[in-house]
Write a protein that holds these residues in place. Structure first.
Motif, PDB file in Angstrom:
ATOM      1  N   GLU A  25       3.666   2.514 -10.031  1.00 31.39           N
ATOM      2  CA  GLU A  25       2.247   2.172 -10.165  1.00 31.39           C
ATOM      3  C   GLU A  25       1.724   1.583  -8.842  1.00 31.39           C
ATOM      4  OE1 GLU A  25       0.079   2.756 -12.498  1.00 31.39           O
ATOM      5  OE2 GLU A  25      -1.587   1.510 -11.748  1.00 31.39           O
ATOM      6  N   ALA A  26       2.543   0.752  -8.200  1.00 29.85           N
ATOM      7  CA  ALA A  26       2.159   0.199  -6.888  1.00 29.85           C
ATOM      8  C   ALA A  26       1.919   1.329  -5.896  1.00 29.85           C
ATOM      9  CB  ALA A  26       3.244  -0.750  -6.375  1.00 29.85           C
ATOM     10  N   ALA A  27       2.808   2.311  -5.879  1.00 27.94           N
ATOM     11  CA  ALA A  27       2.665   3.440  -4.959  1.00 27.94           C
ATOM     12  C   ALA A  27       1.369   4.196  -5.229  1.00 27.94           C
ATOM     13  CB  ALA A  27       3.867   4.379  -5.085  1.00 27.94           C
ATOM     14  N   ARG A  28       1.048   4.364  -6.519  1.00 27.01           N
ATOM     15  CA  ARG A  28      -0.207   5.036  -6.882  1.00 27.01           C
ATOM     16  C   ARG A  28      -1.405   4.275  -6.326  1.00 27.01           C
ATOM     17  NH1 ARG A  28       2.147   7.323 -11.600  1.00 27.01           N
ATOM     18  NH2 ARG A  28       2.401   5.302 -12.588  1.00 27.01           N
ATOM     19  N   ARG A  29      -1.253   2.950  -6.211  1.00 24.99           N
ATOM     20  CA  ARG A  29      -2.341   2.116  -5.690  1.00 24.99           C
ATOM     21  C   ARG A  29      -2.226   1.938  -4.177  1.00 24.99           C
ATOM     22  NH1 ARG A  29      -3.427  -2.567 -10.276  1.00 24.99           N
ATOM     23  NH2 ARG A  29      -3.138  -1.211 -12.092  1.00 24.99           N
ATOM     24  N   GLY A  30      -1.354   2.720  -3.551  1.00 24.45           N
ATOM     25  CA  GLY A  30      -1.218   2.676  -2.104  1.00 24.45           C
ATOM     26  C   GLY A  30      -0.434   1.482  -1.592  1.00 24.45           C
ATOM     27  N   ALA A  31       0.352   0.859  -2.457  1.00 25.55           N
ATOM     28  CA  ALA A  31       1.138  -0.317  -2.059  1.00 25.55           C
ATOM     29  C   ALA A  31       2.625  -0.018  -2.173  1.00 25.55           C
ATOM     30  CB  ALA A  31       0.759  -1.517  -2.914  1.00 25.55           C
ATOM     31  N   ASP A  32       3.428  -0.992  -1.730  1.00 23.11           N
ATOM     32  CA  ASP A  32       4.882  -0.804  -1.693  1.00 23.11           C
ATOM     33  C   ASP A  32       5.605  -1.484  -2.841  1.00 23.11           C
ATOM     34  OD1 ASP A  32       4.878   0.330   1.106  1.00 23.11           O
ATOM     35  OD2 ASP A  32       4.027  -1.648   1.502  1.00 23.11           O
TER      36      ASP A  32
END
Lengths: 281, 281
Positions: free
Chosen positions: B162-169
């Motif tokens: 989910e973090a990756a989907r939000r552009g985070a790590d």
């Protein structure tokens, strides 16, 4: 006995290890499963189980299961089963070995555990245990995977051990506001004045294939069914409380948190006949 | 490269499957693990990691790990490691094949993933995600296994996706009241005016071995440390926010929920030196 089939349609020896230590199913409980009842060579609710497997896969960003390959693997297990006529068919799909992007997938035929058959026949004592989540979190927080049938079942197993410590057989999970959710491996159904009621899956619970089959039969025979939130007082006031699951089918809860519930033996017989009627048409 | 050691002190081929399909670690994510950093042949915090393995086992009603056997298995991995001088040592214990009562146990040496090394060096963007639980549920509901390092990590992995989907790590989990909990595989540390702060494990989070080591070093060098609840505004107001974990060690959070945090590059260097000083004495 165990019969193990792989997705390419071949049999494998179930006593020989299949998973590497770096399989994400092992390392992270990162995968999904289904448990299906087979009676006389026929898997019950295979379509809905495969639908749910696909839904769980989507919720966990796993590749879409190859339905034809799963159906074939199931058939290979059924064709090679030489145990009792009623048995378990388990489907497992893990994310596979880290970095490969190739899931590990298998179908496994197993005997039904004697305790399950006993509970099915005699009913169970259940305790209510807090699941820790609010009733509204599932739709807001999909990363909690509520409603996905993931391999990460350690909490479900711990809850059943807690029930045993309390002298009971199984658990009814409650949301943090006391709303009835589900069992660790079952769906709650309460029958009150002839109406079958079960909590909505929007609460973050698994849509139950056996509960669906029971409700389908109930509707077919002109009974009223309701999908709506239930409370613990609703369970105590019910004419019968049942935990529905694929292998144990419709199981009567005779005792809840140490309190004997209304004797639902007759109602239980009626519900089991209703459920069975779905497969005798 | 992988080096696999069993608890009897023998090596095994890590490319050959070790787990049967009916291992409860596979079927139910029913087991525990630890991840240890090894530098130049020395495992960091081995004692605290084995302590935590024993604590997780107790929380999950698993047999007590055989400490001497684990130490030996770790040493076998270290003795046979020919990869980079800094690597991962993973310990896994599952409940084993259903009905046998014999756990499946192994120690596995692995290379550190390049992404982990990059994040360690460059810092990360994190997002806050709801964990769904209240801050007070852990002690009341031990069956939720909050604070046990179980193999049932599907939610932790889903949160990182989910973090990756939000552009985070990576992720900072929040309790339902907004209290800061932990990362999916890390402990949160916020530094404000020279004081190191981390949330208490009574919130239902894993006691962090790397955070412990950092705090130990901080106390040794006369710094103030506090174990107390943190809020998201606390993180935004901090001079530095760090996610501590065994392999990535002390990782700087440079962005939280899309907002750039105070530049903590110098503070990060100081924290890393502090942490490293524990192993250079």
């Amino acid at each position: 006995m165990h019969v193990l089939a792989l997705l390419d349609g071949t049999l494998a020896d179930p006593t020989v290890p299949l998973l590497r230590v770096d399989d994400l199913g092992v390392m992270r409980g990162d995968g999904i499963f289904e448990t299906i009842l087979v009676v006389d060579g026929k898997p019950r609710e295979l379509g809905p189980h495969l639908d749910r497997l696909a839904r769980s896969a989507a919720m966990m960003d796993l590749p879409a299961p190859d339905r034809a390959a799963w159906e074939r693997a199931c058939q290979v297990v059924l064709d090679n089963w030489t145990g009792r006529p009623e048995h378990v068919l388990k489907l497992v799909m893990t994310r596979g070995v880290e970095g490969t992007g190739t899931p590990t997938e298998f179908a496994l035929g197993m005997e039904i555990a004697p305790a399950v058959l006993r509970q099915r026949a005699e009913g169970i004592a259940a305790v209510t245990l807090e699941r820790g989540f609010g009733p509204d979190v599932a739709e807001r927080a999909p990363w909690l995977l509520l409603g996905a049938k993931s391999l990460s079942y350690a909490v479900n197993m711990a809850a059943v051990r807690e029930a045993a410590r309390r002298g009971a057989d199984d658990v009814v999970f409650l949301a943090s506001d006391g709303t009835v959710l589900e069992g660790p491996t079952s769906t709650v159904v309460a029958v009150h004045e002839g109406v079958l009621r079960t909590p909505p899956s929007t609460l973050g619970i698994l849509p139950g294939t056996t509960q669906h089959a029971l409700f389908r039969a109930a509707e077919r025979t002109g009974r009223n069914v309701k999908v709506e939130p239930l409370t613990v007082p609703d369970l105590h006031a019910a004419d019968g409380v049942f935990l529905c699951s694929s292998v144990r089918t419709v199981t009567r809860v005779h005792t809840l948190d140490g309190t004997r519930l209304t004797d639902s033996s007759d109602l239980h017989r009626e519900m089991v006949e209703l459920y069975q009627s779905e497969y005798q048409r």
